[in-house]
Enzyme design. Structure first.
Site, mmCIF file in Angstrom:
data_model
loop_
_atom_site.group_PDB
_atom_site.id
_atom_site.type_symbol
_atom_site.label_atom_id
_atom_site.label_comp_id
_atom_site.label_asym_id
_atom_site.label_seq_id
_atom_site.Cartn_x
_atom_site.Cartn_y
_atom_site.Cartn_z
ATOM 1 N N CYS A 3 50.525 8.357 53.141
ATOM 2 C CA CYS A 3 50.015 7.439 54.154
ATOM 3 C C CYS A 3 49.624 6.114 53.522
ATOM 4 C CB CYS A 3 48.827 8.042 54.900
ATOM 5 S SG CYS A 3 47.358 8.220 53.896
ATOM 6 N N CYS A 389 44.837 2.139 64.989
ATOM 7 C CA CYS A 389 45.035 2.514 63.582
ATOM 8 C C CYS A 389 46.434 2.081 63.125
ATOM 9 C CB CYS A 389 44.873 4.013 63.397
ATOM 10 S SG CYS A 389 43.167 4.578 63.606
ATOM 11 N N ASP A 433 85.683 -8.667 40.499
ATOM 12 C CA ASP A 433 86.461 -8.721 39.267
ATOM 13 C C ASP A 433 87.724 -7.882 39.470
ATOM 14 O OD1 ASP A 433 87.041 -9.264 36.591
ATOM 15 O OD2 ASP A 433 86.124 -7.399 35.926
ATOM 16 N N THR A 435 89.973 -6.329 36.589
ATOM 17 C CA THR A 435 90.105 -5.214 35.660
ATOM 18 C C THR A 435 88.863 -4.334 35.671
ATOM 19 O OG1 THR A 435 91.476 -6.613 34.254
ATOM 20 C CG2 THR A 435 90.617 -4.583 33.281
ATOM 21 N N ASP A 716 48.523 7.059 67.351
ATOM 22 C CA ASP A 716 48.595 6.743 65.916
ATOM 23 C C ASP A 716 49.293 7.836 65.128
ATOM 24 O OD1 ASP A 716 47.868 5.249 63.450
ATOM 25 O OD2 ASP A 716 46.792 7.118 63.078
#
Length: 737
Positions: A3, A389, A433, A435, A716
């Protein structure tokens, strides 16, 4: 930890320790990293944590054995696993404060909670059960003896509220006056004062149930990545002094030779020195089809050997194997907060005090200004404290970020922090890229063209000259000969001719294998042969000419071929709205040939600084650029890009140089990583909507008098559980990302 309230309390308490410069608490990982001036010792931090209700055992000097903090208060379990708290000298660079930590104290706050055993055996579970039984007993006493019912409910409430209130007071003493426990305590005590004792007892019980569910959900989330460590077997068969003995896998040293029997899990990262087998990498990579592996191939710890015995040379100690590094990187990444998470953190600092003010105004203003009933509006004000809360809101982002990072890691997609995970979904251009990224990084024989000898003979004679050579072209020819089942006769007088090729003889016939130019110096090539060589060169292929005596026996063309999924991966990026460009140091002809087959724009003959310049140019046009490379010669461009992605098989460079890493070298994984980022951000938006939406609904219904205290607590704790469960969907959905 499970929490945000715990995180805030620990953060505030540790910041009060003299010498502490920075504290970074990760709720998903259950860790805290402390930067200090070198004067702080673990025992001091352990004591400070202990004042919050945690019990730390096994503490010692910074370099001592790991310590295992245990939750000493009844209300909070702190997740799975054995934690540790140790000082370490390497630097941390945390996105949330932008500073390099010269020294850190990295601790796990766990109590072996619901994720490691039945929830009813945890301290939190026992307290919840006790509170529930007390509530049932109070209800029974109230029915039998109505005159004592009020006090029975007060006592039932006290069973759960006393530990909660204790935590609230300790948190307030150490810098967190506006904790969820404080809001709960005020609401429950206020309810008793206005005579709502039954509801007060019920609310305390529901609060504990909500916290218990939070702990179970958070424990499952954290265990998802830690579960990777269980893939590695505890023991290994070590070959030593001509004998095979069973030893603890964690004791294996680099260079040791281990035997992996059919059906066994590989005990360490290593290279096969003898044997061939199908290796099931699904537990680590998610690949559904086992890979055929032989001598010189790499195997990862935790993968499953199939049908043949393998002798493997260990290349990494237990603490440095691929799985251990993945777990370590993900845990560190979870400490690095995303921009959205940092905003929510800042918002919550002002949100909770504001809730207290609103609750007080709701309780006081209507009776004072409108002459309303004090009891009714105080009751509503207390309900608003519970509704307000902030736990669900604060956990909404880190829960999703942690699940996203874990889901990616389980599939070989490493992202170093929430900021990287969030930014990946915003990229508009991928600069890749050639190779080793778009291609395999090693040449393969693409064409065998017979002239005066058959195709099989050309392969046999060429392979005879290349036996024992480690040159990439030689390896490609030998591999093709083995694939075709061509016999490899012994060659006499085999040797290399500097810059030209190799010579030797088979069956008395002089042989030469080399470049067309070198071959033309020995034997005149026909116009047709020259035209064929030119055509192959135009396709980006390297051509070797095999001479047998005074004749051209045949031509062998080789090229570093695109990865199997390269075209599919580029198409997936296009579908995601991301354009792609190839950046390579190779010649224009080879780059154009590869790019044409893949449907990508090539930019060739580039030096490292040229790649960086192109990335800067793209950014100047307003593009969000991801640079994908091998993590070595692409380092300047990787650093310049908005997101640097390293391709590789779990090498140190691939894991450490870039912001993210595709461990298993799949081009398609880049699009999967982007998809995971976008899914995670969508999940965060859903979580915030759930958290704020439920609060808004219950706020209106409470003021309207429709709902009261006990539904308010569901706004909550219920929202917190819903938010965490929603974030966990990312783990299940990770397979499709």
């Amino acid at each position: 930890m499970d929490c945000a309230s715990c995180a805030t309390k620990i953060d505030n308490a540790l910041r009060r320790v003299p010498g502490v410069a920075e504290v970074n608490v990760s709720v998903p990982a259950g860790t805290v990293t402390v930067a200090h001036d070198g004067t702080v010792v673990p025992a001091v931090l352990a004591k400070q944590i202990g004042t919050l209700g945690f019990k730390v055992t096994g503490q010692g000097p910074a370099d001592a054995k790991p310590v295992h903090p245990q939750d000493g208060h009844a209300g909070h379990d702190h997740g799975p696993g054995c934690g540790h708290e140790h000082a370490h000298g390497h630097k941390h660079d945390h996105d949330d404060h932008g500073a390099e930590l010269e020294a850190g104290l990295h601790g796990h706050l766990h109590d072996h909670g619901p994720s490691e055993g039945p929830w009813w055996k945890s301290q939190r579970g026992l307290l919840t059960i006790a509170c529930g039984l007390a509530l049932v007993a109070a209800y029974g006493i109230g029915r039998l003896f109505p005159q004592t019912g009020h006090w029975a409910f007060v006592l039932a409430m006290a069973v759960g509220l006393v530990p909660i209130a204790r935590r609230a007071l300790i948190a307030a003493r150490f810098g967190t006056p506006f904790s969820i426990e404080m809001l709960m305590t005020i609401a429950a005590v206020g309810a008793v004062i206005i005579g709502a004792t039954e509801e007060a007892a019920a609310v305390v019980f529901l609060f504990l149930v909500g916290e218990l569910l939070e702990g179970v959900a958070a424990g499952r989330a954290r265990a998802s990545i830690q579960g990777l460590t269980k893939l590695v077997p505890k023991t290994a068969l070590l070959e030593r002094n001509g004998k095979t003995e069973e030893v603890q896998a964690e004791t294996l040293a680099v260079g040791s030779i281990i035997l992996v029997r059919p059906g066994d899990r590989v005990a360490a990262d290593g290279v096969i020195v003898e044997g061939e087998s199908a290796v099931d990498e699904a537990p680590v990579t998610g690949e559904s089809v086992p890979k055929r592996k032989g001598v010189d191939d790499t195997v990862f710890a935790g993968t499953i050997n199939g049908d043949g015995a393998l002798r493997v040379r260990v290349t990494a100690a237990a603490q440095d194997n691929t799985i251990a590094r993945i777990v370590r990187l993900v845990e560190e990444a979870q400490e690095s907060k995303a921009p959205t998470e940092r905003f929510i953190d800042r918002f919550s600092r002002y949100y909770t005090p504001a809730v207290l003010v609103v609750g007080a105004l709701v309780a006081i203003l209507p009776p004072l200004l409108l002459g309303a009933s004090w009891g009714e509006w105080v009751y509503k004000g207390l309900a608003i404290l519970l509704i307000g809360c902030p736990c669900a809101l604060v956990i909404s982002t880190p829960a999703a970020i942690a699940a996203g990072l874990s889901a990616g890691a389980r599939r070989g997609l490493l992202m170093k922090g929430g900021a990287v995970l969030e930014s990946l979904g915003k990229i508009t251009v991928a600069a890749l890229d050639k190779t080793g990224t778009l291609t395999e990084g090693k040449p393969k024989v693409t064409d065998v063209i017979p002239v005066s000898r058959s195709e099989r003979e050309v392969l046999s004679l060429a392979a005879a000259l290349e036996i024992g050579s480690s040159h990439p072209l030689a390896i490609a020819i030998l591999a093709r000969a083995a694939e075709a089942g061509a016999p490899v006769p012994p060659a006499a007088n085999a040797g290399a001719v500097g810059g030209k090729g190799v010579t030797g003889s088979v069956g008395g016939v002089a042989l030469f294998l080399g470049s067309p130019k070198a071959a033309a110096e020995k034997v005149a090539l026909t116009e047709e042969q020259t035209a064929r060589i030119t055509a192959l060169n135009d396709e980006g292929k390297t051509v070797s000419v095999l001479l047998a005596g005074e004749q051209v026996a045949g031509l062998i063309a080789m090229r570093d071929e695109p990865r199997e999924d390269a075209k599919t991966g580029l198409e997936a990026l296009k579908q995601a709205g991301i354009s792609a460009v190839m950046l390579t140091g190779d010649n224009n002809r080879t780059a154009a040939a590869i790019a044409a087959g893949l449907g990508i724009e090539p930019r060739a003959e580039l030096l490292p600084q040229d790649k960086q310049r192109i990335v800067r140019e793209l950014q100047a046009r307003g593009e969000k650029v991801a640079k994908v490379g091998d993590g070595i010669n692409d380092a300047p461009a990787l650093a310049a890009a908005d997101i640097g992605i390293a391709m590789g098989g779990g090498t140190d460079v691939a894991l450490e140089t870039a912001d993210a890493a595709v461990l298993h070298g799949r081009v398609l994984d880049i699009a999967r990583m982007v998809r995971l980022s976008r899914d995670t951000m969508a999940n965060i938006r859903q979580n915030i909507a759930i958290a704020l939406g439920l609060k808004a609904v219950f706020l209106v219904t409470t003021i309207a008098g429709i709902t009261g205290l006990w539904p308010a607590i569901l706004a909550d704790t219920g929202a917190t559980v819903l938010v965490t469960a929603n974030a966990m969907r990312l783990l299940a959905a990770g397979g499709r990302t």
